[in-house]
Enzyme design. Structure first.
Site, PDB file in Angstrom:
ATOM      1  N   GLU A   1       0.933  -1.141   0.036  1.00  0.00           N
ATOM      2  CA  GLU A   1       0.018  -0.004   0.022  1.00  0.00           C
ATOM      3  C   GLU A   1       0.759   1.229   0.107  1.00  0.00           C
ATOM      4  OE1 GLU A   1      -3.439  -2.274   2.732  1.00  0.00           O
ATOM      5  OE2 GLU A   1      -2.127  -0.773   3.728  1.00  0.00           O
TER       6      GLU A   1
ATOM      7  N   GLU B   1     -11.368  -3.906  -2.765  1.00  0.00           N
ATOM      8  CA  GLU B   1     -11.466  -5.127  -2.419  1.00  0.00           C
ATOM      9  C   GLU B   1     -11.815  -4.889  -0.940  1.00  0.00           C
ATOM     10  OE1 GLU B   1      -6.880  -5.608  -0.815  1.00  0.00           O
ATOM     11  OE2 GLU B   1      -7.118  -5.303  -3.036  1.00  0.00           O
TER      12      GLU B   1
END
Length: 695
Positions: free
Chosen positions: A432, A628
């Site tokens: 991330e 997601e």
């Protein structure tokens, strides 16, 4: 007639059903209000409020009937004592119910709230509208006579007996404003007062509602042995369950087609770059294809492929995996994973960084992110070495580019055939784009604010240059009053309301800190675009939602998102991604405010408000947004929540996400009811009509 009414008056069963009896000696100035609450607890049996009110008036009129002798009849002293005892017991139960709701559900109930406040709050939580007169109806339907001027349906109604506003999904144009706030003044007011505003979906499953309601109502009470509570709890619980079961699910037939991918297990390729359990994987892929799943997502781990020596790549296991996937006519979403696997939530395998990188780290630990106390985090490389030749004569950016270029060459046929549909580029911990500000290995626990990670020598050198360029060389330091990993904002001088984060130095530091993050992503994505020309690339952004309702947004600041209440920190990130034509993959899709508040009501988080801000920042520049789930999901309520976020209702621009990835493939997903619910979810994501079956 008189004898019949006398028999009615002395019937204790009717009193037990909640007839409101006014005590002769008024010990509390609000006895009538509390008696009304007790009446609702004991007699909540579906009778409308008007009917109950008529019964009460009739009963009061009877008590005022004169006796034949001209004087009012008085009840025996013993009967009055029994009534007073029952009223005290009921008050005690009500007090515990309200205390439990305030403590565990964070309901903003007034001090002298009664059961009407509780019922109204639960109804709003279930997605219903409650008018001041008690009229209740689903939020997406409008009873006759309740339209506002111009025929516009009422969108927010506050009951006179409750201070909890009804919330609805904010329009896409309200960028940077969390759900439930129409302007920044309302947002700031809520932040200052620390008011919780429930934002849960009206599509939550009935089983979830039942368990949450029972837990909140019966907290700390022995419901089995208390005759005054058992009937009341069962009655209220049944009503809440009925609310959920009667709600109609939204029909997604004919809505836009959203591709659905499924993440493969983290350890599908072992440390020797071999495919693990090929036969079992084939069976699972066959099942996924049978329900029209579009493809799979797989991590290509740097620590596996380039494990032993620089530029010595071993793609054997991935070649075999990709062949199996292609045989089943599924697409592949690839993740360039330049981080360590293990130690984070959901990690079930351990995949460290390449051995040769770890060897360099032992002699030069400044290649890793470092906190104020000097603790190193080997989860990924510091962005301070993006341009430093410390990795065997290569910079970190060159190492990433060589890896991506090798992948593109090795799997050229899969790119040419369109089997590889997207490449997500890892930009930090967990892949991330963020600083590793909340490492569990260093003792961080939710909802701590985390710590700044800029104390390796390379980032400190960068900070010194920025401070000198500004003309304030003494600013070349990190904040010394930002607390520790598990601090709360108000416990620190930097993040508290009016703290140093909003001062001259604080603004300089946070701007530099967040710009380092954006510059890193800019450099790596520019090379990824070059390596994967013609293929969609993406970057993942995490949802740091705790402390979102405070002024400083402390947890976001330590993670590198300069997003306090007076600044939109995601616009610059969206613009950078737009420059490279990259999609934004945002987690935190299915988190609901109530779920977080039940366990950590003090965290003042707002995952839905954050999700809207990030998505609107991306949609404002026409950026594709993928999503997601952050948590495991197997129930219909969770799937409905994901669908609502993927295809927002009443969006004037008909915006929706670009693709969805499900976390993750496992035997549990393939099991019975879970499999049926997932198949149903895929069809609705694809915009197909579904046959109804019990959830």
């Amino acid at each position: 007639m008189a004898s019949e009414m006398q028999r009615y008056d002395t019937n204790e069963d009717d009193e037990e059903m909640g007839m409101d009896v006014k005590e002769e000696d008024d010990e509390d100035e609000d006895d009538e209000e509390k008696n009304a609450a007790m009446h609702a607890i004991a007699g909540f049996d579906g009778v409308h409020g008007s009917s109950s009110s008529n019964r009460f008036q009739h009963h009061q009129q009877y008590h005022e009937q004169p006796t034949p002798g001209g004087s009012r009849r008085c009840r025996p002293l013993e009967e009055k004592e029994r009534t007073k005892l029952r009223e005290r017991q009921r008050r005690a139960i009500t007090a515990k119910i309200l205390a439990g709701l305030r403590r565990h559900g964070n309901y903003n109930l007034r001090v002298r709230a009664d059961i009407n406040d509780v019922i109204a709050a639960l109804a709003r939580e279930a997605g219903w509208v409650v008018l001041p007169d008690g009229t209740t109806f689903p939020s997406r339907s409008q009873p006759q006579g309740t339209d506002t001027a111009g025929g516009t349906p009422t969108t927010m109604v506050t009951s006179s007996s409750s201070h909890i506003p009804t919330q609805h999904t904010p329009p896409g144009s309200l960028k940077g404003v969390p759900s439930g706030f129409q302007n920044t003044d309302d947002q700031s007011a809520c932040q200052m007062k620390s008011v919780f505003v429930p934002t849960s979906s009206p599509y939550d499953s009935s089983s979830t509602a039942r368990s949450q309601t029972s837990a909140m109502v019966a907290d700390g009470l022995d419901t089995q042995n208390d005759p005054f509570l058992v009937g009341s709890v069962d009655s209220i619980d049944k009503q809440v369950v009925d609310m959920h079961t009667k709600l109609q699910e939204r029909d997604f037939a004919g809505t836009p087609y959203i591709p659905v991918y499924v993440m493969l297990p983290l350890g599908v390729i072992n440390m020797k770059s071999e495919l693990v359990d090929a036969d079992g994987l084939v069976k699972q892929l066959r099942v996924l294809k049978s329900i029209n799943v579009d493809g799979v997502m797989v991590d290509c781990w740097w620590g596996i492929v380039e494990a032993n020596a620089p530029q010595d790549y071993n793609w054997n296991g991935y070649k075999r995996l990709f062949q199996v996937v292609r045989e089943h006519k599924l697409k592949i979403k690839v993740v360039m994973s330049f981080h360590e696997c293990g130690g984070n939530i959901g990690d079930d395998v351990c995949i460290p960084l390449p051995h040769w990188v770890s060897e360099i780290g032992r002699s030069n630990p400044d290649i890793y992110f470092t906190d104020r106390a000097g603790r190193r985090n080997p989860e990924c490389l510091s962005w301070g070495i993006d341009k430093e030749r410390v990795l065997r004569s290569r910079t970190a950016v060159e190492v990433y580019f060589d890896y991506m270029r090798s992948f593109r060459v090795e799997f050229d046929e899969f790119f040419e055939d369109g089997i590889i549909s997207m490449v997500e580029v890892g930009l930090g911990p967990c892949g991330e784009l963020r600083y590793p500000s909340n490492p569990v290995k260093h003792g961080w626990r939710y909802p701590g604010v985390g710590e700044f990670q800029c104390y390796d020598q390379y980032l400190l050198k960068n900070l010194r240059k920025a401070a000198e360029a500004r003309g304030h060389s003494f600013w070349a330091r990190g904040p010394d009053n930002a607390g520790s990993y598990n601090s709360r904002p108000q416990e620190t001088g930097f993040f508290c309301d009016g703290g140093d984060y909003d001062g001259y130095y604080g603004r300089f530091f946070l701007n530099w800190y967040s710009q380092v993050l954006i510059d890193h992503a800019d450099r790596v994505l520019s090379l990824a675009k070059l390596a994967f020309d013609g293929t969609c690339i993406a970057a993942k952004l995490s949802g740091i939602h705790w402390w979102y309702k405070t002024a400083s947004h402390a947890a976001e600041l330590t993670a590198g998102f300069y997003n306090p209440s007076n600044r939109d920190g995601y616009v610059a990130i969206a613009a950078m991604l737009k420059k490279h034509g990259a999609a934004l993959n945002f987690k935190c899709a299915e988190m609901r405010m109530l779920e977080e508040a039940v366990d950590f009501c003090e965290a003042l988080g707002d995952p839905e408000g954050l999700a809207w801000q990030v998505r609107n920042a991306a949609w404002d520049v026409s950026l594709p947004v993928c999503s997601e789930n952050a948590l495991l999901c197997h129930d219909r309520g969770g799937y409905n929540c994901l669908l609502e976020k993927a295809k927002p209702l009443n969006d004037p621009d008909v915006k929706h996400i670009f693709a969805f990835t499900y976390l993750r493939l496992s035997p549990l997903l393939m099991d019975g009811q879970n499999y049926m619910e997932f198949e149903r979810f895929v069809k609705r994501m694809h915009g197909e009509a579904v046959l109804e079956f019990p959830s």
